[in-house]
Design a protein around this motif. Sequence first.
Motif, PDB file in Angstrom:
ATOM      1  N   ILE A 136       0.846  -1.197   0.000  1.00 11.64           N
ATOM      2  CA  ILE A 136       0.000   0.000   0.000  1.00 11.64           C
ATOM      3  C   ILE A 136       0.884   1.251   0.000  1.00 11.64           C
ATOM      4  CG2 ILE A 136      -1.567   1.390   1.418  1.00 11.64           C
ATOM      5  CD1 ILE A 136      -2.953  -1.244   2.229  1.00 11.64           C
ATOM      6  N   ASP A 139       2.375   2.033  -3.293  1.00  9.27           N
ATOM      7  CA  ASP A 139       1.350   2.586  -4.173  1.00  9.27           C
ATOM      8  C   ASP A 139       1.543   2.228  -5.646  1.00  9.27           C
ATOM      9  OD1 ASP A 139      -1.020   3.943  -4.483  1.00  9.27           O
ATOM     10  OD2 ASP A 139      -0.050   5.879  -4.827  1.00  9.27           O
ATOM     11  N   SER A 142      -3.063  -1.954  -7.208  1.00 14.07           N
ATOM     12  CA  SER A 142      -4.402  -1.757  -6.643  1.00 14.07           C
ATOM     13  C   SER A 142      -4.619  -2.783  -5.534  1.00 14.07           C
ATOM     14  CB  SER A 142      -5.458  -1.952  -7.730  1.00 14.07           C
ATOM     15  OG  SER A 142      -5.509  -3.317  -8.104  1.00 14.07           O
ATOM     16  N   SER A 159      -9.470  -6.807   3.073  1.00 17.43           N
ATOM     17  CA  SER A 159      -9.865  -5.610   3.827  1.00 17.43           C
ATOM     18  C   SER A 159     -10.337  -5.956   5.237  1.00 17.43           C
ATOM     19  CB  SER A 159     -10.970  -4.847   3.093  1.00 17.43           C
ATOM     20  OG  SER A 159     -10.486  -4.361   1.870  1.00 17.43           O
ATOM     21  N   SER A 169      -9.087   0.506   7.869  1.00 15.02           N
ATOM     22  CA  SER A 169      -9.320  -0.039   6.537  1.00 15.02           C
ATOM     23  C   SER A 169      -8.053   0.228   5.710  1.00 15.02           C
ATOM     24  CB  SER A 169     -10.519   0.647   5.879  1.00 15.02           C
ATOM     25  OG  SER A 169     -10.188   1.996   5.585  1.00 15.02           O
ATOM     26  N   SER A 171      -7.816   1.615   2.860  1.00 12.48           N
ATOM     27  CA  SER A 171      -7.864   2.960   2.269  1.00 12.48           C
ATOM     28  C   SER A 171      -7.534   4.035   3.300  1.00 12.48           C
ATOM     29  CB  SER A 171      -9.224   3.225   1.621  1.00 12.48           C
ATOM     30  OG  SER A 171     -10.251   3.049   2.572  1.00 12.48           O
ATOM     31  N   TYR A 172      -7.989   3.859   4.537  1.00 15.43           N
ATOM     32  CA  TYR A 172      -7.648   4.822   5.587  1.00 15.43           C
ATOM     33  C   TYR A 172      -6.152   4.745   5.888  1.00 15.43           C
ATOM     34  CZ  TYR A 172      -7.579   7.449   9.912  1.00 15.43           C
ATOM     35  OH  TYR A 172      -7.280   8.376  10.882  1.00 15.43           O
ATOM     36  N   LYS A 174      -3.830   3.984   3.859  1.00 19.41           N
ATOM     37  CA  LYS A 174      -3.123   4.629   2.748  1.00 19.41           C
ATOM     38  C   LYS A 174      -3.112   6.148   2.916  1.00 19.41           C
ATOM     39  CE  LYS A 174      -2.933   4.477  -2.263  1.00 19.41           C
ATOM     40  NZ  LYS A 174      -3.469   3.847  -3.458  1.00 19.41           N
ATOM     41  N   LYS A 175      -4.181   6.695   3.489  1.00 16.31           N
ATOM     42  CA  LYS A 175      -4.288   8.139   3.662  1.00 16.31           C
ATOM     43  C   LYS A 175      -3.481   8.659   4.854  1.00 16.31           C
ATOM     44  CE  LYS A 175      -8.885   8.316   1.685  1.00 16.31           C
ATOM     45  NZ  LYS A 175     -10.310   8.459   1.972  1.00 16.31           N
TER      46      LYS A 175
END
Length: 187
Positions: A136, A139, A142, A159, A169, A171-172, A174-175
């Motif tokens: 992740i 990057d 996917s 997930s 999660s 996606s979180y 990754k942020k």
Amino acid sequence: MKHLHIKNMVCNRCIMVVTSELEKLEHALVSVELGKVIFKNDLSQNDKLTISEKLQVYGFEILDDANSKTIEKIKTLLIDLVQNQNNSLKLTLSDYLAQQLHQDYSKLSNLFSNVEGVSIEKYYILLKIEKVKELIVYDEWSLSEIAEVLNYSSVAHLSNQFKKVTGFSPSYFKKMKENKRKKLDQL
């Protein structure tokens, strides 16, 4: 030998007891971890015998070199699976380890759990989640590509497992600005 693997040392209280007893014997310690003690200096056979007798009172057992090597082989095989060939695993994890190490899986599982304080399956999941974090952060792929490479049945499965282990999660994660990954030897 500068390190000993200790069976049944599976909690923080165990670490405190072992540390206390070894300090009473005046051994210079580098670290005391679940299932493992590292000393500053080599131990004589007499030292090992004294330590063994002292720790047996508390239900701990020093593992021989063969058991220590088996645990290290299990870890090496699991790390190799995750890092290099996870998608190519065509057997169950238990069958794979039993086949590779020529031992009954239940024996391997009991030994690993008693020494490491975590099951082989849980350790394997932790390794996979650390690899997911790495991918992740890079990057380049996917989440569906990561799921496929790491042999997850679906992105949802990846997930769910990721969230169960990390609390976030993918996606979180990754942020997040500071992606905290663990070194493999800290699992």
